[in-house]
Design an enzyme around this catalytic site. Structure first.
Site, PDB file in Angstrom:
ATOM      1  CB  ILE A  30      -0.567  13.113  25.023  1.00  0.00           C
ATOM      2  CG1 ILE A  30       0.778  12.798  25.663  1.00  0.00           C
ATOM      3  CG2 ILE A  30      -1.629  12.128  25.511  1.00  0.00           C
ATOM      4  CD1 ILE A  30       0.787  12.956  27.167  1.00  0.00           C
ATOM      5  N   PRO A  31      -2.143  12.534  21.840  1.00  0.00           N
ATOM      6  CG  PRO A  31      -2.446  10.727  20.394  1.00  0.00           C
ATOM      7  CD  PRO A  31      -1.589  11.222  21.527  1.00  0.00           C
ATOM      8  CB  CYS A  32      -6.174  14.353  24.501  1.00  0.00           C
ATOM      9  SG  CYS A  32      -5.511  16.005  24.351  1.00  0.00           S
ATOM     10  CG  HIS A  33      -6.169  15.672  18.475  1.00  0.00           C
ATOM     11  ND1 HIS A  33      -4.869  15.646  18.965  1.00  0.00           N
ATOM     12  CD2 HIS A  33      -6.109  15.111  17.253  1.00  0.00           C
ATOM     13  CE1 HIS A  33      -4.083  15.106  18.055  1.00  0.00           C
ATOM     14  NE2 HIS A  33      -4.801  14.776  17.006  1.00  0.00           N
ATOM     15  NE  ARG A  34      -4.376  10.980  16.162  1.00  0.00           N
ATOM     16  CZ  ARG A  34      -3.084  10.753  16.332  1.00  0.00           C
ATOM     17  NH1 ARG A  34      -2.679   9.831  17.187  1.00  0.00           N
ATOM     18  NH2 ARG A  34      -2.198  11.424  15.643  1.00  0.00           N
TER      19      ARG A  34
END
Length: 147
Positions: free
Chosen positions: A118-122
């Site tokens: 879940i690309p929360c770094h984006r």
DNA sequence: GCAAGTAATAATT
DNA sequence: AATTATTACTTGC
């Protein structure tokens, strides 16, 4: 039954946990290996392809955190829509949800147990990079990798 | 104008 | 009632 496995990757130790059906969590440390499983092997191989810049999306079953509220779920849904290499601000997510919950978005992301998949770094702040539960250094490397 | 300080906002524990 | 991975506005330089 909970399955768990850790591997040394480009970013250091990563531990992934899963049950019979889906991924439960990902953390940046060396954990205790219990049982491995098909799913974990698949997760790690996709992850390694991702680190090698050969893969942009993941095809894995993910489970939400234990208690998902409606709000959290919508936040996660929005995050998963972010394309590879793009970033979005906390405010923009709030706007997509017709909400003004800037801070609550941050809280929801912090609750996320499965970074990268879940690309929360984006998700970044408007003026600052934002935060990352397991360390900003990792977040920067992930963004650099996708750039 | 720009940098730093502060109040405001919404949801979860 | 406190906390949060923010934002927008106000002040002082």
């Amino acid at each position: 039954m909970i399955y768990s496995k850790s591997e040394m990757t480009h970013l250091g130790w990563i531990e992934i946990k899963a049950n019979e059906n889906s991924i439960i969590s990902l953390s940046f440390k060396k954990g205790y290996d219990t049982l491995s499983s098909q799913l974990l092997d698949k997760a790690f191989s996709e992850l390694n392809e991702y680190f090698a810049r050969k893969r942009e999306t993941f095809d894995l079953p993910l489970s939400y955190p234990q208690k998902v509220t409606t709000f959290q779920k919508s936040v996660i849904e929005e995050i998963k829509k972010i394309p590879y290499g793009e970033t979005i601000s906390y405010k923009e997510i709030a706007e997509k949800l017709n909400s003004k919950a800037y801070r609550a978005i941050g809280t929801a992301c912090g609750k996320n147990q499965i970074p990268i998949f879940i690309p929360c770094h984006r998700v970044v702040g408007k003026n600052n990079i934002g935060g990352f539960r397991d360390g900003l250094a990792i977040k920067r490397k992930l963004l650099e990798l996708e750039h």
